[in-house]
Design a protein around this motif. Structure first.
Motif, PDB file in Angstrom:
ATOM      1  N   ALA A 134       0.835  -1.210   0.000  1.00 52.66           N
ATOM      2  CA  ALA A 134       0.000   0.000   0.000  1.00 52.66           C
ATOM      3  C   ALA A 134       0.866   1.254   0.000  1.00 52.66           C
ATOM      4  O   ALA A 134       0.612   2.195  -0.750  1.00 52.66           O
ATOM      5  CB  ALA A 134      -0.930  -0.006   1.213  1.00 52.66           C
ATOM      6  N   ALA A 135       1.905   1.265   0.833  1.00 54.98           N
ATOM      7  CA  ALA A 135       2.784   2.438   0.900  1.00 54.98           C
ATOM      8  C   ALA A 135       3.545   2.636  -0.402  1.00 54.98           C
ATOM      9  O   ALA A 135       3.639   3.760  -0.922  1.00 54.98           O
ATOM     10  CB  ALA A 135       3.762   2.297   2.068  1.00 54.98           C
ATOM     11  N   VAL A 136       4.074   1.562  -0.965  1.00 54.94           N
ATOM     12  CA  VAL A 136       4.836   1.669  -2.218  1.00 54.94           C
ATOM     13  C   VAL A 136       3.922   2.093  -3.356  1.00 54.94           C
ATOM     14  O   VAL A 136       4.312   2.882  -4.213  1.00 54.94           O
ATOM     15  CB  VAL A 136       5.591   0.356  -2.524  1.00 54.94           C
ATOM     16  CG1 VAL A 136       6.166   0.361  -3.924  1.00 54.94           C
ATOM     17  CG2 VAL A 136       6.715   0.152  -1.502  1.00 54.94           C
ATOM     18  N   LYS A 137       2.686   1.610  -3.353  1.00 53.13           N
ATOM     19  CA  LYS A 137       1.744   2.042  -4.393  1.00 53.13           C
ATOM     20  C   LYS A 137       1.497   3.543  -4.286  1.00 53.13           C
ATOM     21  O   LYS A 137       1.493   4.252  -5.305  1.00 53.13           O
ATOM     22  CB  LYS A 137       0.428   1.282  -4.276  1.00 53.13           C
ATOM     23  CG  LYS A 137      -0.655   1.821  -5.195  1.00 53.13           C
ATOM     24  CD  LYS A 137      -1.359   0.758  -5.942  1.00 53.13           C
ATOM     25  CE  LYS A 137      -2.465   1.223  -6.833  1.00 53.13           C
ATOM     26  NZ  LYS A 137      -2.238   2.337  -7.680  1.00 53.13           N
ATOM     27  N   ARG A 138       1.299   4.038  -3.069  1.00 55.69           N
ATOM     28  CA  ARG A 138       1.106   5.482  -2.893  1.00 55.69           C
ATOM     29  C   ARG A 138       2.342   6.257  -3.340  1.00 55.69           C
ATOM     30  O   ARG A 138       2.229   7.292  -3.998  1.00 55.69           O
ATOM     31  CB  ARG A 138       0.774   5.806  -1.435  1.00 55.69           C
ATOM     32  CG  ARG A 138      -0.622   5.386  -1.015  1.00 55.69           C
ATOM     33  CD  ARG A 138      -0.997   5.914   0.348  1.00 55.69           C
ATOM     34  NE  ARG A 138      -0.066   5.596   1.411  1.00 55.69           N
ATOM     35  CZ  ARG A 138      -0.144   4.521   2.192  1.00 55.69           C
ATOM     36  NH1 ARG A 138      -1.128   3.656   2.031  1.00 55.69           N
ATOM     37  NH2 ARG A 138       0.734   4.318   3.144  1.00 55.69           N
ATOM     38  N   VAL A 139       3.522   5.731  -3.006  1.00 54.00           N
ATOM     39  CA  VAL A 139       4.762   6.406  -3.407  1.00 54.00           C
ATOM     40  C   VAL A 139       4.886   6.431  -4.923  1.00 54.00           C
ATOM     41  O   VAL A 139       5.169   7.484  -5.505  1.00 54.00           O
ATOM     42  CB  VAL A 139       6.008   5.714  -2.785  1.00 54.00           C
ATOM     43  CG1 VAL A 139       7.286   6.247  -3.391  1.00 54.00           C
ATOM     44  CG2 VAL A 139       6.017   5.909  -1.279  1.00 54.00           C
ATOM     45  N   THR A 140       4.689   5.293  -5.565  1.00 57.85           N
ATOM     46  CA  THR A 140       4.839   5.252  -7.026  1.00 57.85           C
ATOM     47  C   THR A 140       3.797   6.125  -7.711  1.00 57.85           C
ATOM     48  O   THR A 140       4.105   6.812  -8.674  1.00 57.85           O
ATOM     49  CB  THR A 140       4.785   3.810  -7.577  1.00 57.85           C
ATOM     50  OG1 THR A 140       3.567   3.198  -7.178  1.00 57.85           O
ATOM     51  CG2 THR A 140       5.956   2.985  -7.092  1.00 57.85           C
TER      52      THR A 140
END
Length: 188
Positions: free
Chosen positions: A82-88
């Protein structure tokens, strides 16, 4: 005024007793705090580490350990993904990648691969094994994964991808990544 407050207090107590409130009061007086091993603030995600805790239960101690580890890693995977998706998403829309749908898609695919690889290397930071009176086992475990490891792995993977390398700016990506880690720490 004192009489009014007294009458109001008596009325409220009477209403609670009339509605079964007395039972609720009696039941809550016997509450006991449950201390769950490998949980609490020191086992929560912060600005440097993603963390997750879980418990496994089985009649076989090794199976209980495997269950606890699998549950903790699954919870960690959900948080990291979830965090990496938000970052990307934030990085891709804010910087040059936002203009190129193919680059954005490749960037998100690469992020998923990196996260999946890194999850295999999670570090166990707490493990407690308990034996129940019935002879079964409860294993509590907490795992962590450094946010820096994910960011560096993404940088290395992007350097290997000729198309992404030309558009990728690590410092900007790292800034967005660190902001997400801060948000995650505040949510806990």
């Amino acid at each position: 005024m004192k009489n009014f407050c007294y009458v109001l207090g008596v009325a409220i107590v009477s209403m609670l007793m009339g509605c079964g409130g007395q039972k609720a009061l009696v039941q809550t007086q016997g509450d006991v705090e449950v201390v769950v091993p490998c949980s609490g603030p020191e086992y929560m995600t912060d600005k440097s580490y993603f963390r997750a805790s879980a418990m496994g239960f089985s009649n076989d101690m090794m199976m209980a350990k495997k269950k606890a580890l699998a549950e903790a890693r699954a919870e960690l995977a959900t948080s990291v993904n979830a965090a990496v998706k938000r970052v990307t998403d934030n990085y891709a829309s804010s910087y040059q990648l936002g203009e190129q749908e193919e680059a954005r898609s490749r960037f998100q695919d690469l992020a998923r691969v990196v996260v999946n690889e890194k999850l295999a290397g999670t570090r166990v930071i707490c493990e407690k094994t308990m034996k129940t009176p019935e002879g079964a086992y409860k294993v509590y475990t907490a795992v962590e994964l450094a946010g820096e490891e994910i960011a560096k792995s993404m940088q290395n993977r992007i350097q290997d991808d000729e198309k992404l390398r030309t558009d990728f700016e690590y410092e900007k990506f790292k800034k967005v990544f660190d902001e997400e880690m801060e948000k995650a720490a505040k949510e806990n």
